[in-house]
Design a protein around this motif. Structure first.
Motif, PDB file in Angstrom:
ATOM      1  N   UNK A  23     -40.405  65.327 -33.868  1.00  0.00           N
ATOM      2  CA  UNK A  23     -40.099  63.736 -34.723  1.00  0.00           C
ATOM      3  C   UNK A  23     -39.195  62.648 -34.027  1.00  0.00           C
ATOM      4  N   UNK A  24     -39.253  61.714 -34.102  1.00  0.00           N
ATOM      5  CA  UNK A  24     -37.537  60.987 -33.783  1.00  0.00           C
ATOM      6  C   UNK A  24     -37.466  60.383 -35.081  1.00  0.00           C
ATOM      7  N   UNK A  25     -36.315  60.558 -35.682  1.00  0.00           N
ATOM      8  CA  UNK A  25     -36.573  59.938 -37.363  1.00  0.00           C
ATOM      9  C   UNK A  25     -35.529  59.144 -37.172  1.00  0.00           C
ATOM     10  N   UNK A  26     -35.340  57.534 -37.293  1.00  0.00           N
ATOM     11  CA  UNK A  26     -34.961  56.828 -36.817  1.00  0.00           C
ATOM     12  C   UNK A  26     -34.229  56.233 -38.385  1.00  0.00           C
ATOM     13  N   UNK A  27     -32.644  56.430 -38.810  1.00  0.00           N
ATOM     14  CA  UNK A  27     -32.196  55.838 -39.723  1.00  0.00           C
ATOM     15  C   UNK A  27     -31.371  54.508 -39.739  1.00  0.00           C
ATOM     16  N   UNK A  28     -31.491  54.312 -40.479  1.00  0.00           N
ATOM     17  CA  UNK A  28     -30.287  52.883 -40.487  1.00  0.00           C
ATOM     18  C   UNK A  28     -29.061  53.198 -41.198  1.00  0.00           C
ATOM     19  N   UNK A  29     -27.747  52.292 -39.683  1.00  0.00           N
ATOM     20  CA  UNK A  29     -26.617  52.996 -39.953  1.00  0.00           C
ATOM     21  C   UNK A  29     -25.872  51.561 -39.540  1.00  0.00           C
ATOM     22  N   UNK A  30     -26.928  50.688 -39.699  1.00  0.00           N
ATOM     23  CA  UNK A  30     -26.329  49.137 -39.376  1.00  0.00           C
ATOM     24  C   UNK A  30     -26.161  48.217 -40.632  1.00  0.00           C
ATOM     25  N   UNK A  31     -25.257  47.806 -40.580  1.00  0.00           N
ATOM     26  CA  UNK A  31     -24.827  47.036 -41.736  1.00  0.00           C
ATOM     27  C   UNK A  31     -25.401  45.113 -41.138  1.00  0.00           C
ATOM     28  N   UNK A  32     -26.234  44.504 -42.081  1.00  0.00           N
ATOM     29  CA  UNK A  32     -26.594  43.182 -41.388  1.00  0.00           C
ATOM     30  C   UNK A  32     -27.337  42.655 -43.114  1.00  0.00           C
ATOM     31  N   UNK A  33     -26.217  41.496 -43.419  1.00  0.00           N
ATOM     32  CA  UNK A  33     -26.894  40.937 -44.850  1.00  0.00           C
ATOM     33  C   UNK A  33     -28.673  40.117 -44.293  1.00  0.00           C
ATOM     34  N   UNK A  34     -28.459  40.061 -43.226  1.00  0.00           N
ATOM     35  CA  UNK A  34     -29.559  38.902 -42.751  1.00  0.00           C
ATOM     36  C   UNK A  34     -30.959  39.883 -43.345  1.00  0.00           C
ATOM     37  N   UNK A  35     -30.700  41.315 -42.252  1.00  0.00           N
ATOM     38  CA  UNK A  35     -31.737  42.639 -42.805  1.00  0.00           C
ATOM     39  C   UNK A  35     -32.380  43.185 -44.412  1.00  0.00           C
ATOM     40  N   UNK A  36     -32.935  42.703 -44.866  1.00  0.00           N
ATOM     41  CA  UNK A  36     -33.178  43.533 -45.919  1.00  0.00           C
ATOM     42  C   UNK A  36     -32.993  44.903 -46.033  1.00  0.00           C
ATOM     43  N   UNK A  37     -32.122  45.469 -46.687  1.00  0.00           N
ATOM     44  CA  UNK A  37     -32.644  47.323 -46.926  1.00  0.00           C
ATOM     45  C   UNK A  37     -33.951  47.917 -48.549  1.00  0.00           C
ATOM     46  N   UNK A  38     -35.366  48.028 -47.950  1.00  0.00           N
ATOM     47  CA  UNK A  38     -36.324  48.884 -48.644  1.00  0.00           C
ATOM     48  C   UNK A  38     -35.141  49.228 -50.135  1.00  0.00           C
ATOM     49  N   UNK A  39     -34.029  49.644 -50.042  1.00  0.00           N
ATOM     50  CA  UNK A  39     -33.822  50.164 -51.683  1.00  0.00           C
ATOM     51  C   UNK A  39     -32.592  49.259 -51.719  1.00  0.00           C
TER      52      UNK A  39
END
Ligand code: GDP
Length: 364
Positions: free
Chosen positions: A98-114
């Motif tokens: 499994x390749x588990x992609x984890x968001x570590x970038x900040x970007x106010x234009x990309x909504x985070x589900x949480x």
């Protein structure tokens, strides 16, 4: 080898997957690979192939390939059937890692589900879904084994092991974190648990964090610490940059990477990590028609390697002529390598090494 890409929505999975299909290997060369829009086939980079092809004057080079499967749609509640969740979970059962992609970038234009960046929370959310799915499967298996164990006492050990795994999962531990004997490990592997599959965490960072491999990004640090506890690998990527790299020709690609201060692309790093994680190596074959790499599990013997090329080769295996790539390359030709005594004749028990150049003799 088939790797499944998972992760919460909006972390960069599709961006990475699109980069993979862009970079994609010519699928006509890989007839064994499934034709499916959710599967991307990429060649495993191997500098040795061009050298060998030069020695043999080969018409074409065929690198070995791996498949990436895009498993979108895994969300909180998936194991309870939300968002077609169970269907996606069953796709994960089919992959080797499994390749588990984890968001570590900040970007106010990309909504985070949480609503905020939180790699550990995100990892836990996905891992819990995998755990729930495994618990459900184990419960059925345990019930069956309990029934059978009433008349067959030899199943007691198996039952105890199943219950041990169940307890670990209920403590929110992944099955792969359990310490198992070789026999137990073999049994557990056959259960095909999602939480037993090897994992690479792909920490998706901003471009600025690429050059120092995420060393100053605290989110990446958190992922690394978590992965170390779990015995998992971490690869730092920038999905957006991967998408740009995938559109470039080889020469441009090298220059682009150099500008970024990188020695290889994130995709190549993922492929290498996958090889390492799954204990894979490549052996090589060469001739005037083609030079080719083949993937095998480290520890495979010569007949099994022959079987990768054709099942008849395995059945009818007699012996193999073997020369280490380095020996052949420094000798300049097979004849010269033979003269120096560097070409060996090996039998059925020979354990193949990475970079062995092999010629098989077999009965048909
Ligand atoms: P998925 O839902 O996990 O498949 O996520 P996507 O790949 O669709 O990405 C969600 C959004 O994040 C898109 O708008 C992407 O352009 C953006 N995105 C993906 N990777 C990166 C990245 O490395 N940096 C930044 N800033 N944005 C990214």
């Amino acid at each position: 080898m088939k790797l499944g890409i998972v992760g919460l929505p909006n972390v960069g999975k599709s961006t990475l997957f699109n980069a993979i299909t862009q970079a994609g290997a010519e699928s006509a060369n890989y007839p064994f690979c499934t034709i499916d829009p959710n599967i991307g086939v990429v060649s495993v980079p191997d500098k040795r192939l061009a050298v060998l092809a030069g020695i043999y004057g080969s018409e074409r080079i065929l690198p070995t390939a791996i498949e990436f499967c895009d498993i979108a749609g895994l969300v909180k509640g998936a194991s309870k059937g939300e968002g077609l969740g169970n269907k996606f979970l069953s796709h994960i059962r089919e992959v080797e890692a499994i390749v588990h992609v984890v968001r570590c970038f900040e970007d106010p234009n990309v909504v985070h589900v949480e609503g905020s960046i939180g790699p550990l929370r995100d990892i836990e959310t996905i891992n819990l879904e995998l755990i729930f799915s495994d618990i459900e499967m184990l419960e059925r298996r345990i019930q069956k084994t309990q029934k059978a164990a009433k008349s067959d006492k030899s199943l007691q050990n198996e039952l105890a092991l199943l219950e041990r795994i169940q307890n670990a999962l209920e403590d929110n531990k992944m099955a792969r974190s359990l310490e198992l004997t070789d026999d137990e490990a073999e049994f557990v592997k056959d259960l095909n648990l999602l939480t037993y599959k090897p994992v690479i965490y792909a920490a998706n960072v901003a471009e600025d964090d690429l050059a120092n491999d995420g060393a100053t990004n605290e989110n990446v640090a958190a992922v690394r610490e978590h992965a170390a506890q779990e015995g998992a690998e971490v690869v730092v990527v920038c999905a957006q940059i991967e998408a740009e790299i995938a559109e470039l020709e080889d020469e441009e690609k090298a220059a682009f990477l150099e500008d970024l201060g990188l020695s290889e692309s994130g995709l190549d790093k993922l492929i290498r990590a996958g090889y390492k994680l799954l204990g894979l190596i490549s052996f090589l074959t060469a001739g005037p028609k083609e030079t080719r790499a083949w993937t095998i599990v480290n520890g495979s013997k010569a007949p099994q390697a022959a079987g990768r090329i054709h099942t008849d080769f395995e059945k009818g295996f007699i012996r193999a002529e073997v020369v280490a790539f380095e020996d052949l390359a420094t000798s300049g030709s097979m004849a010269a390598a033979k003269e120096k005594g560097l070409v060996r004749v090996e039998g059925k028990e020979y354990v193949v090494h990475d970079g062995d150049v092999m010629l098989f003799r077999f009965n048909v």
